[in-house]
Design a protein around this motif. Sequence first.
Motif, PDB file in Angstrom:
ATOM      1  N   GLY A  60       0.774  -1.228   0.000  1.00 31.71           N
ATOM      2  CA  GLY A  60       0.000   0.000   0.000  1.00 31.71           C
ATOM      3  C   GLY A  60       0.806   1.279   0.000  1.00 31.71           C
ATOM      4  O   GLY A  60       2.033   1.298  -0.055  1.00 31.71           O
ATOM      5  N   ARG A  61       0.046   2.390   0.006  1.00 37.01           N
ATOM      6  CA  ARG A  61       0.596   3.745   0.024  1.00 37.01           C
ATOM      7  C   ARG A  61       1.563   3.996  -1.128  1.00 37.01           C
ATOM      8  O   ARG A  61       2.556   4.706  -0.992  1.00 37.01           O
ATOM      9  CB  ARG A  61       1.277   4.040   1.365  1.00 37.01           C
ATOM     10  CG  ARG A  61       0.327   4.039   2.559  1.00 37.01           C
ATOM     11  CD  ARG A  61       1.009   4.554   3.819  1.00 37.01           C
ATOM     12  NE  ARG A  61       2.018   3.639   4.316  1.00 37.01           N
ATOM     13  CZ  ARG A  61       1.785   2.666   5.198  1.00 37.01           C
ATOM     14  NH1 ARG A  61       0.572   2.500   5.681  1.00 37.01           N
ATOM     15  NH2 ARG A  61       2.745   1.878   5.611  1.00 37.01           N
ATOM     16  N   CYS A  62       1.270   3.409  -2.283  1.00 39.25           N
ATOM     17  CA  CYS A  62       2.163   3.553  -3.435  1.00 39.25           C
ATOM     18  C   CYS A  62       1.971   4.913  -4.083  1.00 39.25           C
ATOM     19  O   CYS A  62       0.850   5.387  -4.257  1.00 39.25           O
ATOM     20  CB  CYS A  62       1.899   2.440  -4.444  1.00 39.25           C
ATOM     21  SG  CYS A  62       2.970   2.541  -5.906  1.00 39.25           S
ATOM     22  N   GLN A  71      -3.253  -0.801  -4.413  1.00 38.05           N
ATOM     23  CA  GLN A  71      -2.213  -0.287  -3.525  1.00 38.05           C
ATOM     24  C   GLN A  71      -1.850   1.176  -3.800  1.00 38.05           C
ATOM     25  O   GLN A  71      -1.088   1.776  -3.044  1.00 38.05           O
ATOM     26  CB  GLN A  71      -0.956  -1.156  -3.636  1.00 38.05           C
ATOM     27  CG  GLN A  71      -1.189  -2.600  -3.226  1.00 38.05           C
ATOM     28  CD  GLN A  71       0.101  -3.313  -2.896  1.00 38.05           C
ATOM     29  OE1 GLN A  71       0.786  -2.966  -1.938  1.00 38.05           O
ATOM     30  NE2 GLN A  71       0.447  -4.307  -3.696  1.00 38.05           N
ATOM     31  N   SER A  72      -2.394   1.747  -4.872  1.00 37.76           N
ATOM     32  CA  SER A  72      -2.095   3.139  -5.198  1.00 37.76           C
ATOM     33  C   SER A  72      -2.701   4.081  -4.168  1.00 37.76           C
ATOM     34  O   SER A  72      -3.876   3.974  -3.809  1.00 37.76           O
ATOM     35  CB  SER A  72      -2.642   3.480  -6.588  1.00 37.76           C
ATOM     36  OG  SER A  72      -2.515   4.872  -6.829  1.00 37.76           O
ATOM     37  N   ILE A  79      -7.379  -1.757   1.501  1.00 41.58           N
ATOM     38  CA  ILE A  79      -6.415  -2.849   1.647  1.00 41.58           C
ATOM     39  C   ILE A  79      -5.598  -2.625   2.908  1.00 41.58           C
ATOM     40  O   ILE A  79      -5.558  -1.527   3.464  1.00 41.58           O
ATOM     41  CB  ILE A  79      -5.457  -2.945   0.441  1.00 41.58           C
ATOM     42  CG1 ILE A  79      -4.626  -1.653   0.319  1.00 41.58           C
ATOM     43  CG2 ILE A  79      -6.196  -3.249  -0.839  1.00 41.58           C
ATOM     44  CD1 ILE A  79      -3.408  -1.803  -0.534  1.00 41.58           C
ATOM     45  N   GLU A  80      -4.944  -3.693   3.350  1.00 40.71           N
ATOM     46  CA  GLU A  80      -4.023  -3.583   4.480  1.00 40.71           C
ATOM     47  C   GLU A  80      -2.739  -2.922   4.001  1.00 40.71           C
ATOM     48  O   GLU A  80      -2.216  -3.228   2.925  1.00 40.71           O
ATOM     49  CB  GLU A  80      -3.724  -4.973   5.027  1.00 40.71           C
ATOM     50  CG  GLU A  80      -2.811  -4.975   6.245  1.00 40.71           C
ATOM     51  CD  GLU A  80      -2.480  -6.376   6.726  1.00 40.71           C
ATOM     52  OE1 GLU A  80      -1.830  -6.486   7.779  1.00 40.71           O
ATOM     53  OE2 GLU A  80      -2.863  -7.347   6.048  1.00 40.71           O
ATOM     54  N   VAL A 108       7.646  -9.241  -3.451  1.00 40.37           N
ATOM     55  CA  VAL A 108       7.075  -8.118  -4.205  1.00 40.37           C
ATOM     56  C   VAL A 108       6.804  -6.964  -3.249  1.00 40.37           C
ATOM     57  O   VAL A 108       6.262  -7.169  -2.160  1.00 40.37           O
ATOM     58  CB  VAL A 108       5.768  -8.538  -4.901  1.00 40.37           C
ATOM     59  CG1 VAL A 108       5.218  -7.392  -5.749  1.00 40.37           C
ATOM     60  CG2 VAL A 108       5.981  -9.778  -5.758  1.00 40.37           C
ATOM     61  N   THR A 109       7.175  -5.749  -3.647  1.00 42.43           N
ATOM     62  CA  THR A 109       6.943  -4.584  -2.790  1.00 42.43           C
ATOM     63  C   THR A 109       6.199  -3.495  -3.545  1.00 42.43           C
ATOM     64  O   THR A 109       6.382  -3.328  -4.755  1.00 42.43           O
ATOM     65  CB  THR A 109       8.267  -4.011  -2.257  1.00 42.43           C
ATOM     66  OG1 THR A 109       9.125  -3.684  -3.363  1.00 42.43           O
ATOM     67  CG2 THR A 109       8.963  -5.010  -1.346  1.00 42.43           C
ATOM     68  N   SER A 110       5.379  -2.743  -2.838  1.00 43.75           N
ATOM     69  CA  SER A 110       4.678  -1.614  -3.442  1.00 43.75           C
ATOM     70  C   SER A 110       5.624  -0.421  -3.553  1.00 43.75           C
ATOM     71  O   SER A 110       6.661  -0.363  -2.896  1.00 43.75           O
ATOM     72  CB  SER A 110       3.462  -1.239  -2.595  1.00 43.75           C
ATOM     73  OG  SER A 110       3.874  -0.715  -1.342  1.00 43.75           O
TER      74      SER A 110
END
Length: 323
Positions: A60-62, A71-72, A79-80, A108-110
Amino acid sequence: MYRVQDLKEKVWNLETIQKDEAMFLAKAPLEELCSAADEIRKKFCDNAFDICTIINGKSGRCSEDCKYCAQSAFYPAKIETYPLLSSEEIVSQAVYNEERGVLRYSIVTSGKRLSDEETDQVCESIRQVKKAADIAVCVSFGLLSEAQYRKIREAGATRVHNNLESSRRYFKEICTTHTYDEKIEALLAAKRAGLSICSGGIMGLGETMEDRIDMVLTLRELGVKSIPVNLLNPIPGTPFEENEIISNDEMCRIVAVFRFLIPDASIRLAGGRGLLPDKGERCFSSGANAAISGDMLTTSGISIRQDMELLEKLGYKAVLYHG
């Protein structure tokens, strides 16, 4: 006038399928197309099936505005969210997957890219995974530099994932906060650092079949041999929440055409596979020969046990394909 069987013979003779030929295949009779693609898959890949799992290492917080993504930070999807997972959590999941026969594990990372500090942290996690489990490690960390990728390779990872998502023409309709060329440069930087590369796209973003073919032609130029084929799962709160879900027939056609274009690739059913009524079984007889198993980043997937049973049913063998 082209014929499916003639184009299959062309592939068998190690000749390259061109765009106009791929566009013909995109409209060819489906059963004939899929049968020919499966024959190509058997000739070039035998019964090898590359199965991998992923862990959402940072959620998240992308900062990016990709219109499909929950996640954007631009969209109100629920989402968590959390920072980078600890090495203990990442290692625990790797061991769990290895014990169930999975040979490849992706972190995988945001976000647009990891910072240098985050890169160092996740490199330590990769080293710990390699000590604890006999499993190949892949990473999807955004638009990193060659120097960062070299650190990741030295830590023990072997492959970098970064989806092009669609064609160059259509990409601007999906994302405006980074460019197609930035994605390509990240893939090339990973190659220069000695890593193999994995890249594909999402089907159902509003793109045309020509966009899909153009994307794979770009992947072919880049030397990509692992191609994730995601089916858009329209998530409430994202701009694409009302998009129509692609049919099973269309997904079979897509993977079949991709097989003609890159005959020796791992064509990998990825996110959204659970939306297909047969969980991808028809696609695995139409040219696809790889999958992401288990839960996806922000949606539920298909269990490893279910996938292993399906591989046995179809006569596949789980192997590490293309390193």
